[in-house]
Design a protein around this motif. Structure first.
Motif, PDB file in Angstrom:
ATOM      1  N   GLY A   1       0.874  -1.184   0.042  1.00 40.09           N
ATOM      2  CA  GLY A   1       0.028   0.008  -0.130  1.00 40.09           C
ATOM      3  C   GLY A   1       0.750   1.283   0.008  1.00 40.09           C
ATOM      4  N   ALA A   2       0.289   2.407   0.471  1.00 42.79           N
ATOM      5  CA  ALA A   2       0.869   3.641   0.556  1.00 42.79           C
ATOM      6  C   ALA A   2       0.618   4.378   1.732  1.00 42.79           C
ATOM      7  N   GLU A   3       1.143   5.530   2.083  1.00 46.02           N
ATOM      8  CA  GLU A   3       0.790   5.963   3.481  1.00 46.02           C
ATOM      9  C   GLU A   3       0.902   7.617   3.199  1.00 46.02           C
ATOM     10  N   GLY A   4       0.290   8.456   3.873  1.00 46.22           N
ATOM     11  CA  GLY A   4       0.329   9.732   3.749  1.00 46.22           C
ATOM     12  C   GLY A   4       0.288  10.512   2.165  1.00 46.22           C
ATOM     13  N   SER A   5      -0.658   9.739   1.584  1.00 45.44           N
ATOM     14  CA  SER A   5      -0.671  10.322   0.077  1.00 45.44           C
ATOM     15  C   SER A   5      -1.970  10.547  -0.556  1.00 45.44           C
ATOM     16  N   GLU A   6      -1.907  11.525  -1.448  1.00 47.99           N
ATOM     17  CA  GLU A   6      -3.536  12.031  -2.110  1.00 47.99           C
ATOM     18  C   GLU A   6      -4.189  10.502  -2.301  1.00 47.99           C
ATOM     19  N   PRO A   7      -5.435  10.578  -1.855  1.00 48.10           N
ATOM     20  CA  PRO A   7      -6.193   9.352  -2.194  1.00 48.10           C
ATOM     21  C   PRO A   7      -6.660   9.177  -3.723  1.00 48.10           C
ATOM     22  N   GLY A   8      -6.791  10.628  -4.284  1.00 49.32           N
ATOM     23  CA  GLY A   8      -7.517  10.287  -5.802  1.00 49.32           C
ATOM     24  C   GLY A   8      -8.934   9.996  -5.376  1.00 49.32           C
ATOM     25  N   ASN A   9      -9.062   8.917  -6.258  1.00 44.16           N
ATOM     26  CA  ASN A   9     -10.737   8.152  -6.115  1.00 44.16           C
ATOM     27  C   ASN A   9     -10.301   7.168  -5.321  1.00 44.16           C
ATOM     28  N   LEU A  10     -10.682   7.467  -3.887  1.00 40.37           N
ATOM     29  CA  LEU A  10     -10.171   6.508  -2.754  1.00 40.37           C
ATOM     30  C   LEU A  10     -10.419   5.050  -3.042  1.00 40.37           C
ATOM     31  N   GLU A  11     -11.573   4.742  -3.312  1.00 40.32           N
ATOM     32  CA  GLU A  11     -12.053   3.303  -3.487  1.00 40.32           C
ATOM     33  C   GLU A  11     -11.509   2.673  -4.667  1.00 40.32           C
ATOM     34  N   GLN A  12     -11.274   3.694  -5.723  1.00 40.57           N
ATOM     35  CA  GLN A  12     -10.396   3.208  -6.980  1.00 40.57           C
ATOM     36  C   GLN A  12      -8.834   2.881  -6.753  1.00 40.57           C
ATOM     37  N   THR A  13      -8.502   3.949  -5.901  1.00 40.90           N
ATOM     38  CA  THR A  13      -7.093   3.599  -5.495  1.00 40.90           C
ATOM     39  C   THR A  13      -6.706   2.354  -4.698  1.00 40.90           C
ATOM     40  N   PHE A  14      -7.389   2.374  -3.642  1.00 40.46           N
ATOM     41  CA  PHE A  14      -7.060   1.202  -2.795  1.00 40.46           C
ATOM     42  C   PHE A  14      -7.667  -0.208  -3.175  1.00 40.46           C
ATOM     43  N   ALA A  15      -8.112  -0.282  -4.399  1.00 40.43           N
ATOM     44  CA  ALA A  15      -8.993  -1.466  -4.790  1.00 40.43           C
ATOM     45  C   ALA A  15      -8.198  -2.554  -4.506  1.00 40.43           C
ATOM     46  N   GLU A  16      -6.974  -2.727  -4.891  1.00 43.36           N
ATOM     47  CA  GLU A  16      -6.210  -3.862  -4.585  1.00 43.36           C
ATOM     48  C   GLU A  16      -5.308  -3.888  -3.555  1.00 43.36           C
ATOM     49  N   LEU A  17      -4.992  -2.995  -2.998  1.00 40.18           N
ATOM     50  CA  LEU A  17      -4.144  -2.676  -1.823  1.00 40.18           C
ATOM     51  C   LEU A  17      -4.624  -3.255  -0.582  1.00 40.18           C
ATOM     52  N   GLU A  18      -3.511  -3.525   0.061  1.00 41.89           N
ATOM     53  CA  GLU A  18      -3.828  -4.300   1.563  1.00 41.89           C
ATOM     54  C   GLU A  18      -3.625  -3.118   2.678  1.00 41.89           C
ATOM     55  N   PHE A  19      -2.878  -1.948   2.423  1.00 42.53           N
ATOM     56  CA  PHE A  19      -2.673  -1.056   3.183  1.00 42.53           C
ATOM     57  C   PHE A  19      -2.767   0.609   2.607  1.00 42.53           C
ATOM     58  N   TRP A  20      -3.234   1.158   3.706  1.00 42.43           N
ATOM     59  CA  TRP A  20      -3.417   2.646   3.205  1.00 42.43           C
ATOM     60  C   TRP A  20      -3.493   3.419   4.422  1.00 42.43           C
ATOM     61  N   GLY A  21      -2.134   4.158   4.440  1.00 41.46           N
ATOM     62  CA  GLY A  21      -1.958   5.147   5.697  1.00 41.46           C
ATOM     63  C   GLY A  21      -2.038   6.503   5.508  1.00 41.46           C
ATOM     64  N   PRO A  22      -3.305   7.195   5.833  1.00 43.49           N
ATOM     65  CA  PRO A  22      -3.693   8.463   5.782  1.00 43.49           C
ATOM     66  C   PRO A  22      -3.038   9.474   6.499  1.00 43.49           C
ATOM     67  N   TYR A  23      -3.065  10.511   6.055  1.00 46.52           N
ATOM     68  CA  TYR A  23      -3.077  11.951   7.124  1.00 46.52           C
ATOM     69  C   TYR A  23      -4.135  12.086   7.823  1.00 46.52           C
ATOM     70  N   SER A  24      -4.192  12.760   9.223  1.00 43.62           N
ATOM     71  CA  SER A  24      -5.484  12.931   9.550  1.00 43.62           C
ATOM     72  C   SER A  24      -6.595  13.546   8.632  1.00 43.62           C
ATOM     73  N   ASN A  25      -7.598  12.996   8.508  1.00 45.17           N
ATOM     74  CA  ASN A  25      -8.825  13.776   7.539  1.00 45.17           C
ATOM     75  C   ASN A  25     -10.171  13.354   8.060  1.00 45.17           C
ATOM     76  N   LEU A  26     -10.651  14.222   8.844  1.00 49.26           N
ATOM     77  CA  LEU A  26     -12.010  13.901   9.406  1.00 49.26           C
ATOM     78  C   LEU A  26     -12.825  13.028   8.444  1.00 49.26           C
ATOM     79  N   VAL A  27     -13.146  13.179   7.222  1.00 47.47           N
ATOM     80  CA  VAL A  27     -14.189  12.625   6.282  1.00 47.47           C
ATOM     81  C   VAL A  27     -13.405  11.368   5.697  1.00 47.47           C
ATOM     82  N   GLU A  28     -12.543  11.566   5.019  1.00 48.68           N
ATOM     83  CA  GLU A  28     -11.894  10.524   4.216  1.00 48.68           C
ATOM     84  C   GLU A  28     -11.261   9.499   5.257  1.00 48.68           C
ATOM     85  N   ASP A  29     -10.784   9.539   6.266  1.00 51.05           N
ATOM     86  CA  ASP A  29     -10.372   8.534   7.180  1.00 51.05           C
ATOM     87  C   ASP A  29     -11.599   7.812   7.782  1.00 51.05           C
TER      88      ASP A  29
END
Length: 399
Positions: free
Chosen positions: A160-188
């Protein structure tokens, strides 16, 4: 991996500098990811870099920190071809594209690849949104391509990746097992609800009081706050180098005096409470918040559209304060409507016919829909409708 024009970097993956120079020249400066020869360079770079890493059994592979996409890019010579291939896959027929773009193109080969500023200037928001969607898909495809390549050498490895722009979040993490976000009230919260059991860690560096609003609360409290809410399931550090101020093993923690105070707090969670919080699902109160990436894009395209984040932020904070639980539903997860009682539509300006039909069926079965602005004034392609497609649900005539 990404420095494909850097001969020195390429030379590490090939036999000698001359071979790397030949590979670079063959690209002629066009690094469109969808070119097979460019993807081979990405694959070769991964093969070189992965080396003996599988022997170390890393818990997951991180594709990068602060990865980002530039929506004004994607206008190379090869992009025109692949953009039109994207349009073919999306619209199916040129007649369908013409209805959305309000054009009269004879075939996909004659569809112009408009720059964002030009598309917006002539009022073709569908064309503006399609270029943006093309770049977001490329961004997601790069992450998922890298994941597949890594797993050739380390099968089953989480990537996966971390601290990165999500783009289309559901599309971006479609095959990934890991996504580490920055603090973001809605997208987290979207990630928590729609991301399933993916590894979700909030990353911290050597400046814990400055990022993502963390400085608004004492550091030990903010460190555990997201764990307690369940938006993430762990905390991660940028690296583990001794003496590196982004690292967990930094030798002098004077840069953030509060770091030394967090350990007792962390231990209280580590000794069992964290696992209970992470693994136990929230109580199902049959309340859903609607997540529409297309509506979020619409709010960027036109000032007539409210950002979904505006209403969602207020709702989420209210539910936190009152100890109420919620989940998200999206175009990809419409089956969730079947077990819900209430759905909140926040800034849901751009909805597809499929979404509208599902929401109508939900309402017909006794479900309640609450909206902050007129929903579905656009379709999912950012083409304006004559009127809001759900207007009659509020007693304003038939759609």
């Amino acid at each position: 991996i990404t420095k494909l024009t850097d001969v020195g970097d390429l030379a590490k993956a090939y036999a000698d500098k001359a071979e790397a120079e030949a590979k670079r020249k063959a690209l002629k400066g066009d690094l469109c990811f969808y070119r097979p020869e460019v993807q081979r360079l990405w694959a070769d770079g991964i093969r070189h870099r992965i080396g003996n890493l599988p022997k170390c059994a890393p818990p997951f592979y991180n594709l990068g920190d602060e990865n980002g996409l530039v929506v004004t890019s994607g206008f190379g010579e090869y992009d025109d071809f692949y953009f039109r291939e994207f349009l073919k896959a999306k619209y199916g027929t040129v007649e369908n594209l013409n209805r959305n773009w309000r054009t009269n193109c004879a075939d996909f080969a004659s569809v112009p690849h408009l720059k964002p500023e030009d598309a917006k200037r002539i009022g073709n928001l569908a064309a503006w949104g399609d270029h943006r969607a093309y770049i977001e898909k490329m961004y997601a495809d790069i992450h998922n391509f890298c994941r597949r390549e890594i797993r050739k050498y380390d099968p089953g490895a989480p990537v996966g990746a971390e601290g990165s722009e999500p783009g289309n979040l559901e599309q971006t993490f479609a095959e990934l097992e890991f996504w580490g976000p920055y603090s973001n009230l809605v997208e987290d919260e979207v990630l928590r609800s729609l991301g399933g059991n993916r590894i979700r860690t909030l990353w911290w560096g050597g400046y814990p009081a400055s990022h993502g609003g963390r400085g608004k609360t004492p550091f030990p409290v903010s460190l555990m706050n997201d764990l307690a809410k369940g938006t993430v399931m762990g905390n991660a550090w940028f690296d583990v180098s001794v003496g590196q101020n982004h690292g967990f093993f930094y030798s002098d923690l004077k840069i953030a005096d509060d770091v030394a105070k967090y350990l007792p707090w962390h231990d209280r969670f580590k000794d069992g409470l964290a696992q209970l919080l992470i693994r136990n699902p929230l109580k199902d109160e049959q309340t859903l918040f609607y997540w529409s990436h297309e509506s979020s894009t619409a709010s960027i395209a036109s000032e007539k559209c409210l950002s979904p984040r505006d209403g969602l932020s207020t709702l989420i904070k209210s539910f936190y304060r009152n100890g109420r639980s919620f989940e998200f539903v999206s175009r990809r997860t419409l089956e969730r409507l079947k077990t819900a009682k209430v759905v909140f539509l926040c800034g849901a300006s751009a909805l597809s016919d499929e979404e509208i039909s599902a929401l109508r069926a939900f309402a017909a079965a006794g479900g309640r829909i609450v909206a902050d602005v007129e929903p579905a004034v656009m379709n999912e392609n950012l083409a304006w409708r004559d009127k809001g497609a759900l207007a009659d649900l509020w007693g304003r005539g038939k759609s």
